[in-house]
Design a protein around this motif. Structure first.
Motif, PDB file in Angstrom:
ATOM      1  N   THR A   1       0.841  -1.199   0.000  1.00 32.97           N
ATOM      2  CA  THR A   1       0.000   0.000   0.000  1.00 32.97           C
ATOM      3  C   THR A   1       0.877   1.250   0.000  1.00 32.97           C
ATOM      4  OG1 THR A   1      -0.051   0.142   2.421  1.00 32.97           O
ATOM      5  CG2 THR A   1      -1.734  -1.240   1.356  1.00 32.97           C
ATOM      6  N   ASP A   2       0.252   2.381  -0.277  1.00 32.12           N
ATOM      7  CA  ASP A   2       0.992   3.650  -0.240  1.00 32.12           C
ATOM      8  C   ASP A   2       1.584   3.888   1.145  1.00 32.12           C
ATOM      9  OD1 ASP A   2       0.404   4.122  -2.890  1.00 32.12           O
ATOM     10  OD2 ASP A   2      -1.299   5.447  -2.464  1.00 32.12           O
ATOM     11  N   GLU A   3       0.823   3.548   2.179  1.00 31.04           N
ATOM     12  CA  GLU A   3       1.336   3.721   3.538  1.00 31.04           C
ATOM     13  C   GLU A   3       2.569   2.847   3.772  1.00 31.04           C
ATOM     14  OE1 GLU A   3      -0.148   3.542   8.214  1.00 31.04           O
ATOM     15  OE2 GLU A   3      -1.413   2.694   6.636  1.00 31.04           O
ATOM     16  N   MET A   4       2.546   1.634   3.239  1.00 28.79           N
ATOM     17  CA  MET A   4       3.702   0.754   3.371  1.00 28.79           C
ATOM     18  C   MET A   4       4.922   1.333   2.651  1.00 28.79           C
ATOM     19  SD  MET A   4       2.121  -3.068   2.843  1.00 28.79           S
ATOM     20  CE  MET A   4       0.891  -3.746   3.963  1.00 28.79           C
ATOM     21  N   ARG A   5       4.702   1.863   1.452  1.00 28.08           N
ATOM     22  CA  ARG A   5       5.819   2.436   0.689  1.00 28.08           C
ATOM     23  C   ARG A   5       6.426   3.633   1.425  1.00 28.08           C
ATOM     24  NH1 ARG A   5       5.865   0.612  -4.773  1.00 28.08           N
ATOM     25  NH2 ARG A   5       4.035  -0.671  -5.276  1.00 28.08           N
ATOM     26  N   ARG A   6       5.576   4.462   2.027  1.00 31.60           N
ATOM     27  CA  ARG A   6       6.087   5.607   2.793  1.00 31.60           C
ATOM     28  C   ARG A   6       6.867   5.130   4.013  1.00 31.60           C
ATOM     29  NH1 ARG A   6       0.871   7.655   1.509  1.00 31.60           N
ATOM     30  NH2 ARG A   6       0.113   7.074   3.595  1.00 31.60           N
ATOM     31  N   ALA A   7       6.352   4.084   4.661  1.00 32.43           N
ATOM     32  CA  ALA A   7       7.028   3.547   5.845  1.00 32.43           C
ATOM     33  C   ALA A   7       8.385   2.962   5.481  1.00 32.43           C
ATOM     34  CB  ALA A   7       6.148   2.488   6.506  1.00 32.43           C
ATOM     35  N   MET A   8       8.471   2.335   4.326  1.00 35.49           N
ATOM     36  CA  MET A   8       9.755   1.798   3.867  1.00 35.49           C
ATOM     37  C   MET A   8      10.775   2.921   3.690  1.00 35.49           C
ATOM     38  SD  MET A   8       8.344  -0.995   1.093  1.00 35.49           S
ATOM     39  CE  MET A   8       9.937  -1.690   0.632  1.00 35.49           C
TER      40      MET A   8
ATOM     41  N   LYS B   1       1.128 -12.493   2.365  1.00 35.82           N
ATOM     42  CA  LYS B   1      -0.049 -13.048   1.696  1.00 35.82           C
ATOM     43  C   LYS B   1      -1.218 -12.079   1.912  1.00 35.82           C
ATOM     44  CE  LYS B   1       1.149 -17.942   1.390  1.00 35.82           C
ATOM     45  NZ  LYS B   1       2.542 -17.976   1.878  1.00 35.82           N
ATOM     46  N   GLY B   2      -2.244 -12.502   2.605  1.00 31.23           N
ATOM     47  CA  GLY B   2      -3.407 -11.642   2.775  1.00 31.23           C
ATOM     48  C   GLY B   2      -3.119 -10.347   3.498  1.00 31.23           C
ATOM     49  N   LEU B   3      -2.059 -10.313   4.298  1.00 31.24           N
ATOM     50  CA  LEU B   3      -1.735  -9.093   5.038  1.00 31.24           C
ATOM     51  C   LEU B   3      -1.080  -8.035   4.153  1.00 31.24           C
ATOM     52  CD1 LEU B   3      -0.473 -10.554   8.439  1.00 31.24           C
ATOM     53  CD2 LEU B   3      -2.775  -9.823   7.796  1.00 31.24           C
ATOM     54  N   GLY B   4      -0.619  -8.436   2.967  1.00 34.78           N
ATOM     55  CA  GLY B   4      -0.257  -7.464   1.946  1.00 34.78           C
ATOM     56  C   GLY B   4       1.141  -6.894   1.965  1.00 34.78           C
ATOM     57  N   ALA B   5       2.015  -7.321   2.864  1.00 25.67           N
ATOM     58  CA  ALA B   5       3.385  -6.821   2.849  1.00 25.67           C
ATOM     59  C   ALA B   5       4.134  -7.379   1.638  1.00 25.67           C
ATOM     60  CB  ALA B   5       4.107  -7.215   4.139  1.00 25.67           C
TER      61      ALA B   5
ATOM     62  N   ALA C   1       9.295  -2.542   8.010  1.00 21.89           N
ATOM     63  CA  ALA C   1       8.316  -1.462   8.186  1.00 21.89           C
ATOM     64  C   ALA C   1       6.959  -1.782   7.552  1.00 21.89           C
ATOM     65  CB  ALA C   1       8.882  -0.156   7.635  1.00 21.89           C
ATOM     66  N   PRO C   2       6.909  -2.238   6.293  1.00 20.74           N
ATOM     67  CA  PRO C   2       5.593  -2.614   5.749  1.00 20.74           C
ATOM     68  C   PRO C   2       5.018  -3.843   6.449  1.00 20.74           C
ATOM     69  CG  PRO C   2       7.337  -3.189   4.211  1.00 20.74           C
ATOM     70  CD  PRO C   2       7.966  -2.326   5.273  1.00 20.74           C
ATOM     71  N   GLY C   3       5.882  -4.723   6.939  1.00 17.93           N
ATOM     72  CA  GLY C   3       5.399  -5.878   7.693  1.00 17.93           C
ATOM     73  C   GLY C   3       4.693  -5.467   8.969  1.00 17.93           C
ATOM     74  N   LEU C   4       5.192  -4.409   9.602  1.00 17.03           N
ATOM     75  CA  LEU C   4       4.564  -3.913  10.823  1.00 17.03           C
ATOM     76  C   LEU C   4       3.180  -3.346  10.533  1.00 17.03           C
ATOM     77  CD1 LEU C   4       5.088  -3.519  13.850  1.00 17.03           C
ATOM     78  CD2 LEU C   4       6.139  -1.315  13.309  1.00 17.03           C
ATOM     79  N   ILE C   5       3.048  -2.644   9.422  1.00 19.97           N
ATOM     80  CA  ILE C   5       1.733  -2.144   9.014  1.00 19.97           C
ATOM     81  C   ILE C   5       0.800  -3.309   8.679  1.00 19.97           C
ATOM     82  CG2 ILE C   5       0.508  -0.871   7.199  1.00 19.97           C
ATOM     83  CD1 ILE C   5       3.009   0.977   7.094  1.00 19.97           C
TER      84      ILE C   5
ATOM     85  N   MET D   1      -3.672  -4.488   8.567  1.00 21.14           N
ATOM     86  CA  MET D   1      -4.287  -5.194   7.444  1.00 21.14           C
ATOM     87  C   MET D   1      -5.102  -6.408   7.867  1.00 21.14           C
ATOM     88  SD  MET D   1      -3.479  -3.384   4.806  1.00 21.14           S
ATOM     89  CE  MET D   1      -3.581  -4.372   3.312  1.00 21.14           C
ATOM     90  N   LYS D   2      -4.834  -6.940   9.041  1.00 20.55           N
ATOM     91  CA  LYS D   2      -5.545  -8.156   9.462  1.00 20.55           C
ATOM     92  C   LYS D   2      -7.036  -7.904   9.688  1.00 20.55           C
ATOM     93  CE  LYS D   2      -4.404  -7.854  14.426  1.00 20.55           C
ATOM     94  NZ  LYS D   2      -3.800  -6.508  14.396  1.00 20.55           N
ATOM     95  N   ASP D   3      -7.395  -6.671  10.003  1.00 19.79           N
ATOM     96  CA  ASP D   3      -8.791  -6.378  10.314  1.00 19.79           C
ATOM     97  C   ASP D   3      -9.682  -6.277   9.081  1.00 19.79           C
ATOM     98  OD1 ASP D   3      -8.198  -6.281  13.039  1.00 19.79           O
ATOM     99  OD2 ASP D   3      -7.656  -4.165  12.942  1.00 19.79           O
ATOM    100  N   ARG D   4      -9.082  -6.304   7.877  1.00 17.51           N
ATOM    101  CA  ARG D   4      -9.881  -6.194   6.647  1.00 17.51           C
ATOM    102  C   ARG D   4     -10.005  -7.527   5.923  1.00 17.51           C
ATOM    103  NH1 ARG D   4      -7.365  -7.376   2.706  1.00 17.51           N
ATOM    104  NH2 ARG D   4      -9.205  -6.848   1.466  1.00 17.51           N
ATOM    105  N   LEU D   5      -9.499  -8.625   6.509  1.00 22.43           N
ATOM    106  CA  LEU D   5      -9.510  -9.911   5.812  1.00 22.43           C
ATOM    107  C   LEU D   5     -10.924 -10.423   5.549  1.00 22.43           C
ATOM    108  CD1 LEU D   5      -6.520 -11.684   7.590  1.00 22.43           C
ATOM    109  CD2 LEU D   5      -6.577 -10.747   5.272  1.00 22.43           C
TER     110      LEU D   5
END
Length: 341
Positions: free
Chosen positions: A13-20, A199-203, A238-242, A247-251
Motif C-alpha cells: 500500500t501507499d502507507e507501506m511504501r512511505r514507511a519503507m 499473503k493476505g496481510l499485503g506486505a 516497516a511494511p510488515g509492521l503495518i 491489514m488483518k482487520d480487513r480480511l
C-alpha cells in the motif's frame, strides 16, 4: 488483468511504501535495527509467545522451526497434503535430515487418534517422533479452517508424549477472521508458529516465527546458517509492521469476495465447486466442461483473469486486497464466457 492466482501477488500500500522510505534502520544481525525489533516484539505479543523472529519467507520460517526442533534421523508427523510436505521442495529431508510421516486429514485436520497412533514408541528399529506440524488455514484443503478444538486435541496428545507442535500459520489471520476469534486462540495450542506477512496481510516480503525465548535464540542461529541474516532490514520490516497491525482487520472483505465468487461459479452451467470456501480460497472443478485445468486457466487468462491449476481438473482462485468486489463480478463474467465456449 484481474489476478486471482494467489494472495502473494498483492502490492504494498501507499502507507507501506512511505514507511519503507522513512524506516529507522540498524544492523539486524547485531539486533540493532529498531524497526525489526518493533516488528518482532509486536508479533510475539499478538501471537501470545515470548519472542519472535523476522525471516525472509514462510518456507524459511517453517524450515528453521524443523531444524530447531528436530535432530537428523527423527520423524516429522504432518497432514498428507500440507504445505511443508507438498510445496517446500523436500527441504525437511535436504536440510534437517528428517523423514516425513503423513497422515490423511479431513479438510486438512488430522484426527487426534491418528496422530497418537503415528507417534513412535521406543524401539531400536524406529525413528523418534521429533515434531508434529499443523497448517491453518490449510491451502490444499481449499483454505479450510482447522478448528481450535482439533488443534487443542492434537496439542494435548503431543504434550502427553513429549513431542513439540509447530503451526504453519501462513494464513492464520484468515482462520481467525473466519472463526471470529483472536489469533491467540489458535497459537496457544502450539509450541511455535509461523505467519506470513506477504499473503493476505499485503506486505511485500517476510514472515514471522514465534515461540519461547530459548527456541528463538536457537532459531536465530539457524536463520544465520541459512543465509537469512539481514542487515538494514527495517526497510522491509516497516511494511510488515503495518501489515500486522492494520491489514488483518480487513480480511473479512476478502472472504466476502470469495463467497461472491463461489456463488457465481456455482451458477455457471458445467462449473462446480470442489468444496465450499471457508476463507479466501475458491477451488472450482471443470470436469464437466471436458477440459483440463491447464486449458481452462489459459483461456481464462485471455479473458483478463489470472488463476492457477490445482490438479488435473481443479482451478484455484484466491481473493485479496488488490481485487475489488466489482472485479470479482467481472471475473465471474469471464469464467462464464470460458465455460460457455
Amino acid at each position: 488483468m484481474i489476478d486471482l492466482r494467489s494472495d502473494t501477488v498483492t502490492k504494498p500500500t501507499d502507507e507501506m511504501r512511505r514507511a519503507m522510505y522513512a524506516a529507522e534502520v540498524g544492523d539486524d544481525v547485531y539486533q540493532e535495527d529498531p524497526t525489526v525489533n518493533e516488528l518482532e516484539e509486536t508479533a510475539a505479543e499478538i501471537l501470545g509467545k515470548e519472542k519472535a523472529l523476522f525471516v525472509t519467507s514462510g518456507t524459511q520460517g517453517n524450515q528453521i522451526a524443523v531444524l530447531t526442533h528436530c535432530r537428523p534421523g527423527q520423524e516429522l508427523l504432518l497432514e498428507e497434503e500440507s504445505h511443508i510436505f507438498y510445496y517446500e521442495s523436500g527441504a525437511v529431508a535436504a536440510l534437517a535430515g528428517v523423514q516425513t510421516r503423513t497422515i490423511a486429514g479431513k479438510k486438512g485436520a488430522m484426527d487426534p487418534n491418528d496422530v497418537l497412533n503415528a507417534i513412535r514408541t521406543e524401539d531400536i528399529h524406529y525413528p523418534e517422533t521429533g515434531l508434529i506440524c499443523l497448517e491453518n488455514t490449510h491451502n490444499r484443503a481449499g483454505g479450510a479452517v482447522i478448528p481450535v478444538e482439533n488443534m487443542e486435541a492434537v496439542y494435548n496428545t503431543a504434550k502427553a508424549n513429549n513431542v513439540p507442535v509447530h503451526l504453519d500459520g501462513a494464513r492464520l489471520f484468515n482462520a481467525a477472521a473466519a472463526a471470529g476469534v483472536d489469533v491467540k486462540e489458535f497459537a496457544k495450542y502450539t509450541d511455535t508458529v509461523q505467519i506470513c506477512l506477504s499473503k493476505g496481510l499485503g506486505a511485500p516480503i517476510g514472515s514471522i516465527i514465534a515461540g519461547s525465548s530459548d527456541f528463538i535464540k536457537t532459531a536465530r542461529k539457524w536463520r544465520k546458517r541459512l543465509g537469512g541474516g539481514m542487515r538494514q532490514a527495517g526497510i522491509i520490516a516497516a511494511p510488515g509492521l503495518i501489515a500486522l497491525t492494520k491489514m488483518k482487520d480487513r480480511l473479512g472483505e476478502d472472504q466476502w469476495n470469495a463467497r461472491i465468487l463461489a456463488e457465481g461459479i456455482e451458477s455457471i452451467p458445467g462449473m462446480k465447486l470442489a468444496r465450499q470456501p471457508e476463507t479466501n480460497i475458491v477451488v472450482a472443478d471443470v470436469t464437466d466442461l471436458n477440459i483440463t485445468s491447464e486449458e481452462f486457466v489459459k483461456k481464462l487468462r485471455s479473458e483478463g483473469v489470472i488463476s492457477g491449476t490445482f490438479g488435473p481438473t481443479l482451478v484455484r482462485f484466491v481473493t485479496h486486497y488488490d481485487v475489488s468486489e466489482d472485479q470479482i463480478q467481472k471475473a465471474i463474467e469471464a469464467i462464464a464466457k470460458v465455460a460457455k465456449d
